[in-house]
Design a protein around this motif. Sequence first.
Motif, PDB file in Angstrom:
ATOM      1  N   GLU A   1      73.156  43.359  15.155  1.00 50.89           N
ATOM      2  CA  GLU A   1      73.393  43.176  13.719  1.00 50.89           C
ATOM      3  C   GLU A   1      74.677  43.886  13.297  1.00 50.89           C
ATOM      4  O   GLU A   1      75.495  43.338  12.544  1.00 50.89           O
ATOM      5  CB  GLU A   1      72.214  43.724  12.919  1.00 50.89           C
ATOM      6  N   PHE A   2      74.856  45.113  13.776  1.00 49.16           N
ATOM      7  CA  PHE A   2      76.056  45.898  13.477  1.00 49.16           C
ATOM      8  C   PHE A   2      77.309  45.155  13.945  1.00 49.16           C
ATOM      9  O   PHE A   2      78.291  45.022  13.204  1.00 49.16           O
ATOM     10  CB  PHE A   2      75.950  47.260  14.173  1.00 49.16           C
TER      11      PHE A   2
ATOM     12  N   LEU B   1      80.454  36.356   0.229  1.00 48.77           N
ATOM     13  CA  LEU B   1      80.038  35.405   1.260  1.00 48.77           C
ATOM     14  C   LEU B   1      79.222  36.048   2.377  1.00 48.77           C
ATOM     15  O   LEU B   1      78.430  35.368   3.034  1.00 48.77           O
ATOM     16  CB  LEU B   1      81.262  34.701   1.850  1.00 48.77           C
ATOM     17  N   ILE B   2      79.415  37.343   2.606  1.00 52.02           N
ATOM     18  CA  ILE B   2      78.659  37.990   3.688  1.00 52.02           C
ATOM     19  C   ILE B   2      77.537  38.874   3.149  1.00 52.02           C
ATOM     20  O   ILE B   2      76.911  39.615   3.905  1.00 52.02           O
ATOM     21  CB  ILE B   2      79.583  38.824   4.597  1.00 52.02           C
TER      22      ILE B   2
ATOM     23  N   LEU C   1      68.898  39.061  10.758  1.00 55.60           N
ATOM     24  CA  LEU C   1      68.757  38.204  11.939  1.00 55.60           C
ATOM     25  C   LEU C   1      69.957  37.287  12.133  1.00 55.60           C
ATOM     26  O   LEU C   1      70.360  37.013  13.264  1.00 55.60           O
ATOM     27  CB  LEU C   1      67.476  37.372  11.841  1.00 55.60           C
ATOM     28  N   ILE C   2      70.522  36.798  11.046  1.00 59.54           N
ATOM     29  CA  ILE C   2      71.717  35.961  11.172  1.00 59.54           C
ATOM     30  C   ILE C   2      72.854  36.775  11.779  1.00 59.54           C
ATOM     31  O   ILE C   2      73.544  36.331  12.701  1.00 59.54           O
ATOM     32  CB  ILE C   2      72.137  35.398   9.802  1.00 59.54           C
ATOM     33  N   GLU C   3      73.049  37.993  11.257  1.00 60.96           N
ATOM     34  CA  GLU C   3      74.102  38.854  11.799  1.00 60.96           C
ATOM     35  C   GLU C   3      73.809  39.226  13.245  1.00 60.96           C
ATOM     36  O   GLU C   3      74.720  39.294  14.080  1.00 60.96           O
ATOM     37  CB  GLU C   3      74.236  40.109  10.942  1.00 60.96           C
TER      38      GLU C   3
ATOM     39  N   VAL D   1      81.892  40.885  13.130  1.00 62.43           N
ATOM     40  CA  VAL D   1      82.426  39.585  13.569  1.00 62.43           C
ATOM     41  C   VAL D   1      82.426  38.595  12.411  1.00 62.43           C
ATOM     42  O   VAL D   1      83.403  37.866  12.192  1.00 62.43           O
ATOM     43  CB  VAL D   1      81.591  39.036  14.748  1.00 62.43           C
ATOM     44  N   LEU D   2      81.332  38.572  11.658  1.00 63.73           N
ATOM     45  CA  LEU D   2      81.230  37.675  10.505  1.00 63.73           C
ATOM     46  C   LEU D   2      82.306  37.997   9.476  1.00 63.73           C
ATOM     47  O   LEU D   2      82.969  37.099   8.941  1.00 63.73           O
ATOM     48  CB  LEU D   2      79.843  37.800   9.873  1.00 63.73           C
ATOM     49  N   ARG D   3      82.490  39.281   9.198  1.00 63.32           N
ATOM     50  CA  ARG D   3      83.505  39.698   8.225  1.00 63.32           C
ATOM     51  C   ARG D   3      84.901  39.253   8.663  1.00 63.32           C
ATOM     52  O   ARG D   3      85.683  38.739   7.861  1.00 63.32           O
ATOM     53  CB  ARG D   3      83.468  41.215   8.038  1.00 63.32           C
TER      54      ARG D   3
END
Length: 229
Positions: free
Chosen positions: A45-46, A79-80, A119-121, A51-53
Amino acid sequence: MDSAKLNNLKKYIKKDFSYTFIENKFLIEAFTHKSISKKNYERYEFLGDAVLRLSITKKLYQMYPKASEGELSREVQRLISKDTLAGLTFTKKLLGFLEHKDLELENLSSLTKSLSADLIESLIGAIYVDSNFETIDKMIVKIYKSLLDKKDVIGRKDPKTILQEYTQSNNLPLPIYNTEKLSGPPHSPRFRVSCVVNNSREISTLCSTVQEGQQRVADIILKKLKIDE
């Protein structure tokens, strides 16, 4: 995670995310809660959050060449955010694959929202570890397709920021936030977050994270003050 559940999860990831894991252990750990194992999703998650950001930041930077740093930063954060992540259409399905102990997900909507976002992260982090940035970057853009539609205005301010600016512009004391941790297991904390503006009546809410609670009470106060966000 038993083999049947793992196979169903792999089929779902392949069908909805067009990805097949090379290492099953990454996927298993990404869907394991700390209530049952020290090898759980928190590290994924961390990593997935970072990565998402980066992926969303890169995409917005390319889409809005005239946007300011502040506008881009606020839009990335929107968005995140947990609310946005939990609102994605597939989140409820992912939550059904989580391995956990004694989490009453049906009865705690705020906890469910927080875990769905986690969970998505976690999945993003696990896919990144199992593959590379290019692979997960393409997947994130696909997941966010509808949310990344070109807009005239981006980076609207969050309720807490708007409330603070309102008090400053009206020479009022800054909002005072208080947090009380309620009884409950360590793996599913509950908080009561309250806020007072200029000695007015205290507004409070229940939540699973302090940040979520502060935004929620600020939003309630803005509505009472009839201030547009």
